[in-house]
Design an enzyme around this catalytic site. Structure first.
Site, PDB file in Angstrom:
ATOM      1  N   ASP A  36       0.689  -1.007   0.093  1.00  0.00           N
ATOM      2  CA  ASP A  36       0.064  -0.014  -0.015  1.00  0.00           C
ATOM      3  C   ASP A  36       0.799   1.138  -0.121  1.00  0.00           C
ATOM      4  OD1 ASP A  36      -2.370  -1.172  -0.214  1.00  0.00           O
ATOM      5  OD2 ASP A  36      -2.983  -1.062   2.196  1.00  0.00           O
ATOM      6  N   LYS A  58      -3.887   2.636  -3.064  1.00  0.00           N
ATOM      7  CA  LYS A  58      -4.990   3.380  -3.579  1.00  0.00           C
ATOM      8  C   LYS A  58      -5.229   4.776  -2.869  1.00  0.00           C
ATOM      9  CE  LYS A  58      -8.010   0.281  -2.712  1.00  0.00           C
ATOM     10  NZ  LYS A  58      -7.293  -0.709  -1.711  1.00  0.00           N
ATOM     11  N   MET A 174      -9.533   8.872   8.436  1.00  0.00           N
ATOM     12  CA  MET A 174     -10.078   8.921   6.874  1.00  0.00           C
ATOM     13  C   MET A 174     -11.146  10.194   6.555  1.00  0.00           C
ATOM     14  SD  MET A 174      -9.849   5.249   5.383  1.00  0.00           S
ATOM     15  CE  MET A 174     -11.156   4.639   6.595  1.00  0.00           C
TER      16      MET A 174
END
Length: 249
Positions: A36, A58, A174
């Site tokens: 990641d 991503k 997030m």
């Protein structure tokens, strides 16, 4: 050919020293490592020479990286080719890491796998900011939620109203780009606007920055400083302990 295996491995929150011994061992044995974007580069020093490192990072704002179904397919394909595969994920694979989706894909394909937990930023970032997510006399419960959906989005499965009316610590991951909406929603649903709150940017590494305010002021405070993702947000009385317990400069 005998199918290989897959390890879903948590790389921890950023500080490479927080990588587990099990994770380091598997990185040293892997043929293929799918990594990641938030994994510290120093962690990849544990990958054995000759192993293939595949960047599958991503982000929520770009479509150039592989989709989740493409990553799932890569894991299955590499394992079916007989490789020992490590799927290296920031934090913990099962804490908003979509590790469960990858595990399901492996089960459906008949691929053997294991999970190596990692230290989640949900507890590590507050700890490095001097904020314990639970503390006797403050709260004994903590809830970790995603900030991707706002409180009024009908698609959200987060019970924002219940969280706003509870006394415990709330850790939001997030959620930087929706911080104002989330804070306003918590206040609207009943959380005191004077509740202490903090945002932690780049938690656990030297670039870490912390902004402390209240639920009512935090969005403005963060905008004034210019914090950027990744950010962990903590809401609750435990934030008051930062001034006494801050230890990481």
């Amino acid at each position: 050919m005998t199918p290989g295996t897959v390890a879903l491995v948590g790389a921890g929150p950023g500080d490479p020293g927080l990588l587990t011994l099990k994770a380091a061992q598997l990185l040293g044995e892997a043929d293929i490592v799918l990594v990641d974007r938030l994994v510290a580069k120093q962690v990849l020093e544990h990958v054995r020479p000759g192993a293939q490192v595949v960047d599958v990072g991503k982000t929520s704002w770009t479509g150039t990286a592989p989709r989740q179904d493409e990553i799932n397919a890569q894991l299955v394909a590499y394992a079916r080719a007989g490789h020992r595969v490590v799927r290296l994920k920031g934090g913990d694979p099962f804490v908003f890491g979509r590790g469960s989706e990858e595990a399901e894909a492996l089960v459906d394909a008949g691929i053997a796998f294991q999970v190596v937990p990692g230290i989640s930023s949900a507890v590590a970032a507050p700890a490095y900011a001097g904020i314990p997510v639970t503390a006797r006399g403050y709260t004994q419960d903590v809830c970790i939620v995603t900030g991707h959906l706002d409180p009024d989005d009908p698609a959200s499965r987060v019970r924002w109203q219940a969280l706003a009316q509870g006394p415990g610590t709330l850790v939001i991951l997030m959620g930087l780009d929706r911080l104002r909406v989330l804070a306003d929603g918590l206040v609207r649903y009943g959380r005191d606007p004077g509740t202490p709150a903090a945002c932690i940017e780049q938690g656990t590494i030297p670039e870490q920055r912390v902004v402390v305010g209240t639920l009512a002021s935090l969005a403005d405070d963060v905008a004034a400083v210019g914090l950027a993702a990744p950010v962990a947000t903590v809401v609750g009385e435990v934030v008051r302990l930062r001034e006494k317990l801050r230890w990481f400069a």
